[in-house]
Design a protein around this motif. Structure first.
Motif, PDB file in Angstrom:
ATOM      1  N   ARG A   1       0.824  -1.211   0.000  1.00  0.00           N
ATOM      2  CA  ARG A   1       0.000   0.000   0.000  1.00  0.00           C
ATOM      3  C   ARG A   1       0.855   1.256   0.000  1.00  0.00           C
ATOM      4  O   ARG A   1       0.497   2.251  -0.609  1.00  0.00           O
ATOM      5  CB  ARG A   1      -0.946  -0.015   1.178  1.00  0.00           C
ATOM      6  CG  ARG A   1      -2.213  -0.706   0.777  1.00  0.00           C
ATOM      7  CD  ARG A   1      -3.259  -0.552   1.816  1.00  0.00           C
ATOM      8  NE  ARG A   1      -3.722  -1.872   2.168  1.00  0.00           N
ATOM      9  CZ  ARG A   1      -3.867  -2.296   3.380  1.00  0.00           C
ATOM     10  NH1 ARG A   1      -3.584  -1.516   4.396  1.00  0.00           N
ATOM     11  NH2 ARG A   1      -4.292  -3.507   3.589  1.00  0.00           N
TER      12      ARG A   1
ATOM     13  N   THR B   1       0.272   2.435  -3.660  1.00  0.00           N
ATOM     14  CA  THR B   1      -0.832   3.383  -3.601  1.00  0.00           C
ATOM     15  C   THR B   1      -0.438   4.679  -2.906  1.00  0.00           C
ATOM     16  O   THR B   1      -1.254   5.573  -2.774  1.00  0.00           O
ATOM     17  CB  THR B   1      -2.047   2.781  -2.868  1.00  0.00           C
ATOM     18  OG1 THR B   1      -1.763   2.764  -1.465  1.00  0.00           O
ATOM     19  CG2 THR B   1      -2.331   1.377  -3.334  1.00  0.00           C
TER      20      THR B   1
ATOM     21  N   GLN C   1      -2.065   5.773   7.311  1.00  0.00           N
ATOM     22  CA  GLN C   1      -3.083   4.997   6.609  1.00  0.00           C
ATOM     23  C   GLN C   1      -2.855   3.489   6.696  1.00  0.00           C
ATOM     24  O   GLN C   1      -3.751   2.717   6.430  1.00  0.00           O
ATOM     25  CB  GLN C   1      -3.143   5.429   5.138  1.00  0.00           C
ATOM     26  CG  GLN C   1      -3.831   6.761   4.986  1.00  0.00           C
ATOM     27  CD  GLN C   1      -3.696   7.303   3.589  1.00  0.00           C
ATOM     28  OE1 GLN C   1      -2.627   7.241   2.986  1.00  0.00           O
ATOM     29  NE2 GLN C   1      -4.776   7.843   3.055  1.00  0.00           N
TER      30      GLN C   1
ATOM     31  N   ARG D   1     -10.418   7.781  -1.868  1.00  0.00           N
ATOM     32  CA  ARG D   1      -9.064   7.406  -2.253  1.00  0.00           C
ATOM     33  C   ARG D   1      -8.274   6.970  -1.024  1.00  0.00           C
ATOM     34  O   ARG D   1      -7.560   5.967  -1.031  1.00  0.00           O
ATOM     35  CB  ARG D   1      -8.390   8.605  -2.898  1.00  0.00           C
ATOM     36  CG  ARG D   1      -7.015   8.336  -3.430  1.00  0.00           C
ATOM     37  CD  ARG D   1      -6.534   9.587  -4.141  1.00  0.00           C
ATOM     38  NE  ARG D   1      -5.307   9.350  -4.869  1.00  0.00           N
ATOM     39  CZ  ARG D   1      -4.104   9.456  -4.330  1.00  0.00           C
ATOM     40  NH1 ARG D   1      -3.984   9.787  -3.063  1.00  0.00           N
ATOM     41  NH2 ARG D   1      -3.030   9.215  -5.053  1.00  0.00           N
ATOM     42  N   SER D   2      -8.470   7.723   0.059  1.00  0.00           N
ATOM     43  CA  SER D   2      -7.773   7.396   1.291  1.00  0.00           C
ATOM     44  C   SER D   2      -8.227   6.033   1.826  1.00  0.00           C
ATOM     45  O   SER D   2      -7.408   5.235   2.292  1.00  0.00           O
ATOM     46  CB  SER D   2      -8.031   8.497   2.313  1.00  0.00           C
ATOM     47  OG  SER D   2      -7.523   8.126   3.545  1.00  0.00           O
TER      48      SER D   2
ATOM     49  N   MET E   1      -9.219   3.620   0.092  1.00  0.00           N
ATOM     50  CA  MET E   1      -8.611   2.609  -0.765  1.00  0.00           C
ATOM     51  C   MET E   1      -7.159   2.383  -0.352  1.00  0.00           C
ATOM     52  O   MET E   1      -6.682   1.255  -0.317  1.00  0.00           O
ATOM     53  CB  MET E   1      -8.680   3.080  -2.214  1.00  0.00           C
ATOM     54  CG  MET E   1      -8.434   2.007  -3.212  1.00  0.00           C
ATOM     55  SD  MET E   1      -9.529   2.172  -4.600  1.00  0.00           S
ATOM     56  CE  MET E   1      -8.527   3.060  -5.732  1.00  0.00           C
ATOM     57  N   GLN E   2      -6.469   3.457  -0.007  1.00  0.00           N
ATOM     58  CA  GLN E   2      -5.081   3.318   0.437  1.00  0.00           C
ATOM     59  C   GLN E   2      -4.998   2.575   1.764  1.00  0.00           C
ATOM     60  O   GLN E   2      -4.041   1.859   2.029  1.00  0.00           O
ATOM     61  CB  GLN E   2      -4.442   4.702   0.580  1.00  0.00           C
ATOM     62  CG  GLN E   2      -4.155   5.349  -0.759  1.00  0.00           C
ATOM     63  CD  GLN E   2      -3.714   6.784  -0.621  1.00  0.00           C
ATOM     64  OE1 GLN E   2      -4.198   7.503   0.234  1.00  0.00           O
ATOM     65  NE2 GLN E   2      -2.796   7.203  -1.460  1.00  0.00           N
ATOM     66  N   GLU E   3      -6.036   2.759   2.591  1.00  0.00           N
ATOM     67  CA  GLU E   3      -6.032   2.051   3.870  1.00  0.00           C
ATOM     68  C   GLU E   3      -6.429   0.598   3.704  1.00  0.00           C
ATOM     69  O   GLU E   3      -6.355  -0.187   4.646  1.00  0.00           O
ATOM     70  CB  GLU E   3      -6.987   2.736   4.851  1.00  0.00           C
ATOM     71  CG  GLU E   3      -6.417   4.004   5.421  1.00  0.00           C
ATOM     72  CD  GLU E   3      -7.385   4.686   6.367  1.00  0.00           C
ATOM     73  OE1 GLU E   3      -8.091   3.964   7.103  1.00  0.00           O
ATOM     74  OE2 GLU E   3      -7.436   5.918   6.362  1.00  0.00           O
ATOM     75  N   GLY E   4      -6.893   0.243   2.516  1.00  0.00           N
ATOM     76  CA  GLY E   4      -7.245  -1.146   2.260  1.00  0.00           C
ATOM     77  C   GLY E   4      -8.646  -1.512   2.697  1.00  0.00           C
ATOM     78  O   GLY E   4      -8.977  -2.686   2.806  1.00  0.00           O
ATOM     79  N   LYS E   5      -9.495  -0.500   2.957  1.00  0.00           N
ATOM     80  CA  LYS E   5     -10.857  -0.830   3.355  1.00  0.00           C
ATOM     81  C   LYS E   5     -11.700  -1.243   2.156  1.00  0.00           C
ATOM     82  O   LYS E   5     -12.618  -2.038   2.276  1.00  0.00           O
ATOM     83  CB  LYS E   5     -11.506   0.377   4.024  1.00  0.00           C
ATOM     84  CG  LYS E   5     -10.953   0.655   5.413  1.00  0.00           C
ATOM     85  CD  LYS E   5     -11.644   1.870   5.987  1.00  0.00           C
ATOM     86  CE  LYS E   5     -10.976   2.286   7.284  1.00  0.00           C
ATOM     87  NZ  LYS E   5     -11.269   3.686   7.588  1.00  0.00           N
TER      88      LYS E   5
ATOM     89  N   TYR F   1     -11.667  -1.962  -2.326  1.00  0.00           N
ATOM     90  CA  TYR F   1     -10.800  -2.270  -3.459  1.00  0.00           C
ATOM     91  C   TYR F   1     -11.121  -1.392  -4.665  1.00  0.00           C
ATOM     92  O   TYR F   1     -10.394  -1.402  -5.645  1.00  0.00           O
ATOM     93  CB  TYR F   1     -10.954  -3.736  -3.852  1.00  0.00           C
ATOM     94  CG  TYR F   1     -10.320  -4.689  -2.877  1.00  0.00           C
ATOM     95  CD1 TYR F   1      -9.002  -5.084  -3.029  1.00  0.00           C
ATOM     96  CD2 TYR F   1     -11.031  -5.177  -1.795  1.00  0.00           C
ATOM     97  CE1 TYR F   1      -8.418  -5.945  -2.139  1.00  0.00           C
ATOM     98  CE2 TYR F   1     -10.448  -6.045  -0.893  1.00  0.00           C
ATOM     99  CZ  TYR F   1      -9.144  -6.426  -1.074  1.00  0.00           C
ATOM    100  OH  TYR F   1      -8.567  -7.286  -0.191  1.00  0.00           O
TER     101      TYR F   1
END
Lengths: 423, 390
Positions: A347, A351, A357, B91-92, B94-98, B100
């Motif tokens: 990540r 990303t 984060q 976007r954030s 998505m970066q945290e992986g919550k 996809y």
């Protein structure tokens, strides 16, 4: 006193470093494998995705439209028509012989249906030995059909302006953005995970090899390498420091230089990656030390740890999505630092996530560090505290006796065999 | 002949005895492969991942945008779990992986639709998780097709066109996509057919090298050779035969598990696959024996086999096609036994071709089985000369 303790620490670390550098097996894992494997893997996947998948075409319609369809399909980056076959049987034969991986079949009534304003069908068959063939065929043909559909519709709508036609044929426009991996490539997706996993696996193998050697020497009554008469905590700290230093270099190489060499995405901030690597390396160090306790022989560790790499990669959720991993395996994966290491690093680098984060992974890595540190302390106390240590002299004597007895027993036989077979 | 047979029998018993003394054999030959079989098949039990979490940024917030989102949610692979107020929040996440992926519906979408201005809706996926992203992409394209077609179809049917005519206008050319052999696009079928034998092959190579070289390491290679009356081929066969049997049983286990219980496609019948699996066992042993004869050091022989075994996974081409690799590696792929097993699987179990198409692959596996004959004399020399230092 403080100074003294520090001195032992340094001497243990230096000793261990010498040791690791002298042992070619350990060197292999600490240096050669981390240097070469990333290059090999990145080279392997460097094509990112598959282009120009060979397909065969069967055109039973022989019309301008069908030829246009095939010409356009051949023109997409995904597909390459290697042969135009007379019938499906011939085309299938080419697929069976692995000359082609897909088949585009245009039925004889294709242009007739189009002219009559009905829906015309193009049949495609994909070889399922790889999903990428399917993907290429699907995306190639879909692109062609979308563009041809649009043209056909626009010619049918007479008496409207071009803009009106466009809106009529597609009232809402859909955009697709593959964020963080614009090519949808294999290299970008897999390599960061492999790099992180490699750090843990080589560390476990190298540390186990060292521990296995020590164990074997102990069993044979040979001198134990290193400073067995200092405090266990100092030994642990010193060795940990040694591994940490080696792997700081490895991390710099695998996580910064290799991605640069192969032009992988690198969106992380330097301070974040450093802060992230500290708990990852530490948790790997203590994890490796804890695991190495169970290694009885130098080489037996190979057999199990090497094999574990592939399940570990899948467990991390990099390929099969983490949201769909059964709960049991999810919990199981929390045992290994690589799970959090992979997710956190991917990540950050792909990303551009900040340390905040990926706090979940980051905190878990520190928890693992703490847990495996406690384990290591217990193990080292058991291994190195003098009152637990068996008398070295006694062991050495016993072992030598054992060896001599064996030599006497088989010595004669060995000589006999040797003279018998060796020419 | 009977003398040799009995020698092999004696050697086999001796090997079984050695195996029971070290727990690593039990772990490596039975536990590790079993773990792999169970792990991979239960991990991908779903076949195709469903309800992958996705998010939404709906800046428009009208009944039309909500209807679009409801449509999206109804697809099998995507599940909308969270609504975000703006793009950067999503976007954030998505970066945290919550999540996809997320949909972005900009403000004014409905207005534009009503004014016939062709608004655009964007779909963002986190493509660094490739499988999840490509599945959601598929949903998205289907959805956009349906949604566009849906709006148009209703208008046209209201104007008195028939369904056929409407579809003929909206989508003049339709692609009928057929995935031969795996129509469900089942990932478990796609991966596990090769992953399980690959894991087993890796263990076979390592165990073979380990068991041959521990003879040298323990200083028992003299005895070993003596039992075989100095014939290294007999010695090797006697030593490896018990392992061949055990590994073949493990192969049968995964074949039964995959094709019997999980019902994976097996168009050729069991026999060709059984033959391929047993031949893969022996080919891996042959390759490992070749390496251990050529390299007299346990550590280096094991390392080379590890490299070969681990590299087998990507290079056999079951996930990333060989033709997309650099030419040097394409050539290298011919030297991996697993590559041939994979090709046999594709021809036989997946596509159900006649055996004549796969004959060369079987021959190649046979070649790997014969490989140690070229250098096994070296092993004899090592076995006699090896001085073990205590």
């Amino acid at each position: 006193m403080e100074n003294n303790w520090f001195k032992t620490l340094i001497s243990v670390a230096v000793n261990e470093m010498n040791h690791a550098l002298k042992d070619s097996g350990v060197l292999l894992f600490f240096v050669v494998v981390p240097l070469l494997y990333p290059l090999l893997y990145a080279y392997l996947y460097n094509g990112e995705t598959i282009h120009e998948v060979p397909v065969v075409a069967v055109d039973e319609c022989h019309s301008a439209e069908s030829r246009q369809f095939l010409r356009k399909a051949d023109g997409t980056p995904d597909l390459k028509i290697i042969s135009y076959c007379a019938d499906i049987g011939e085309a299938r034969e080419l697929i069976r012989r692995h000359k082609a991986y897909g088949l585009i079949h245009i039925p004889s009534d294709f242009s007739k249906e189009l002219a009559e304003g009905r829906q015309a069908t193009v049949n495609t068959y994909s070889d399922m030995s790889g999903l990428l063939y399917y993907k290429a065929l699907l995306s190639g043909c879909t692109q062609v059909s979308l563009s041809m559909n649009r043209e056909i519709k626009m010619t049918r709508l007479s008496g409207m302006s071009d803009r009106e036609k466009e809106v009529m044929t597609k009232p809402i426009e859909y955009d697709y953005v593959a964020m963080f991996n614009p090519q949808n490539g294999f290299c970008t997706f897999l390599i960061p995970a492999v790099l992180i996993l490699l750090i843990q696996q080589t560390m476990v193998l190298g540390v186990s090899l060292l521990a296995g050697t020590e164990r074997e020497r102990r069993m044979k009554g040979l001198e134990i390498i290193g400073d067995y008469n200092t405090s266990p905590l100092a030994i642990l700290a010193g060795r940990g420091m040694c591994y940490f230093i080696i792997y700081s270099g490895i991390c710099l190489y695998t996580l910064c230089i290799v991605p640069k060499m192969f032009n992988l995405i690198q969106l992380w901030q330097p301070q974040d990656i450093i802060l992230f690597c500290i708990p990852y390396i530490l948790s790997c160090v203590f994890f490796a030390i804890s695991i190495s306790y169970f290694v009885k022989e130098r080489e037996s560790c190979f057999l199990l740890f090497v094999f574990a790499s592939v399940p570990l990669l899948f467990m991390s959720g990099i390929s099969w999505p983490a949201s769909n991993i059964p709960a049991f395996w999810k919990w199981f994966s929390y045992i290994f630092p690589s799970t959090f290491g992979i997710n956190g690093f991917v990540r950050m680098t792909n990303t551009g996530a900040s340390l905040y984060q990926i706090r979940h992974e980051y905190i878990c890595l520190w928890i693992q560090t703490g847990f495996y540190f406690m384990m290591s302390v217990m193990i080292y106390i058991r291994l190195f505290r003098s009152d637990y240590m068996p008398d070295v002299k006694y062991i050495r004597q016993a072992a030598l006796q054992r060896i001599n007895r064996r030599k006497e027993k088989i010595g004669e036989r060995v000589n006999r065999i040797r003279t018998k077979f060796d020419r | 002949m009977s003398v040799r047979k009995s020698r092999i029998y004696i050697l086999g018993r001796r090997e079984l005895g050695r195996m029971t003394k070290r727990p690593i054999y039990l772990l490596a030959m039975i536990c590790a492969p079993l773990f792999c079989f169970i792990f991979f098949t239960t991990l991908m039990d779903e076949g195709l991942p469903s309800n992958i979490p996705a998010g939404v940024v709906d800046e428009d917030n009208t009944s039309l945008s909500r209807q679009i989102l409801r449509n999206l949610d109804s697809f099998q692979q995507t599940e909308i779990v969270q609504q975000y107020s703006n793009f950067s929040e999503a976007r954030s996440a998505m970066q945290e992986g919550k999540i996809y992926a997320f949909y972005y519906i900009p403000a004014g979408t409905t207005e534009k639709t009503l004014r016939s201005e062709q608004p655009s809706i964007s779909f963002y996926t986190n493509a660094s998780y490739l499988i999840a992203a490509s599945l959601m992409y598929r949903d998205m394209t289907m959805m956009s097709e349906y949604a566009a077609a849906g709006v148009g179809r209703e208008t046209m049917m209201a104007r008195g066109y028939t369904m056929d005519q409407a579809m003929g206008f909206l989508q003049p050319i339709r692609i009928d996509m057929r995935a031969v052999g795996n129509p469900w696009l089942n990932y478990s079928i796609y991966l596990n057919n090769t992953l399980l034998p690959a894991a087993l092959m890796l263990m076979i190579m390592l165990v073979t090298v380990f068991s041959v070289h521990t003879e040298l390491k323990d200083g028992t290679s003299y005895e070993w050779l003596d039992e075989a009356d100095g014939n290294i081929v007999v010695a090797a066969i006697g030593k490896l035969l018990p392992q061949t049997v055990i590994f073949s049983v493990m192969s049968c286990l995964y074949l039964i598990w995959l094709y019997g219980f999980l019902g994976f496609p097996l168009r050729s019948g069991l026999l060709p696959m059984l033959l391929a699996a047993v031949m893969l066992v022996m080919a891996s042993q042959g390759f490992a024996l070749f390496i251990s004869s050529a390299i007299p050091s346990l550590r280096w022989a094991l390392s080379l086999c590890t490299l070969w075994g681990v590299l087998s996974f990507p290079i056999c081409g079951f996930s990333f096609p060989v033709m997309a690799m650099p030419p040097a590696l394409q050539a290298l792929s011919y030297f991996f036994p697993l590559r041939y097993y994979f090709l046999i699987y594709v021809d036989q179990a997946l596509n159900g071709l006649s055996l004549s198409y796969s004959v060369w692959y079987y021959t190649a596996l046979l070649g790997f089985m014969m490989l140690p004959l070229t250098d096994i004399r070296l092993l004899k020399r090592t076995a006699l000369k090896y001085e073990y230092t205590y």
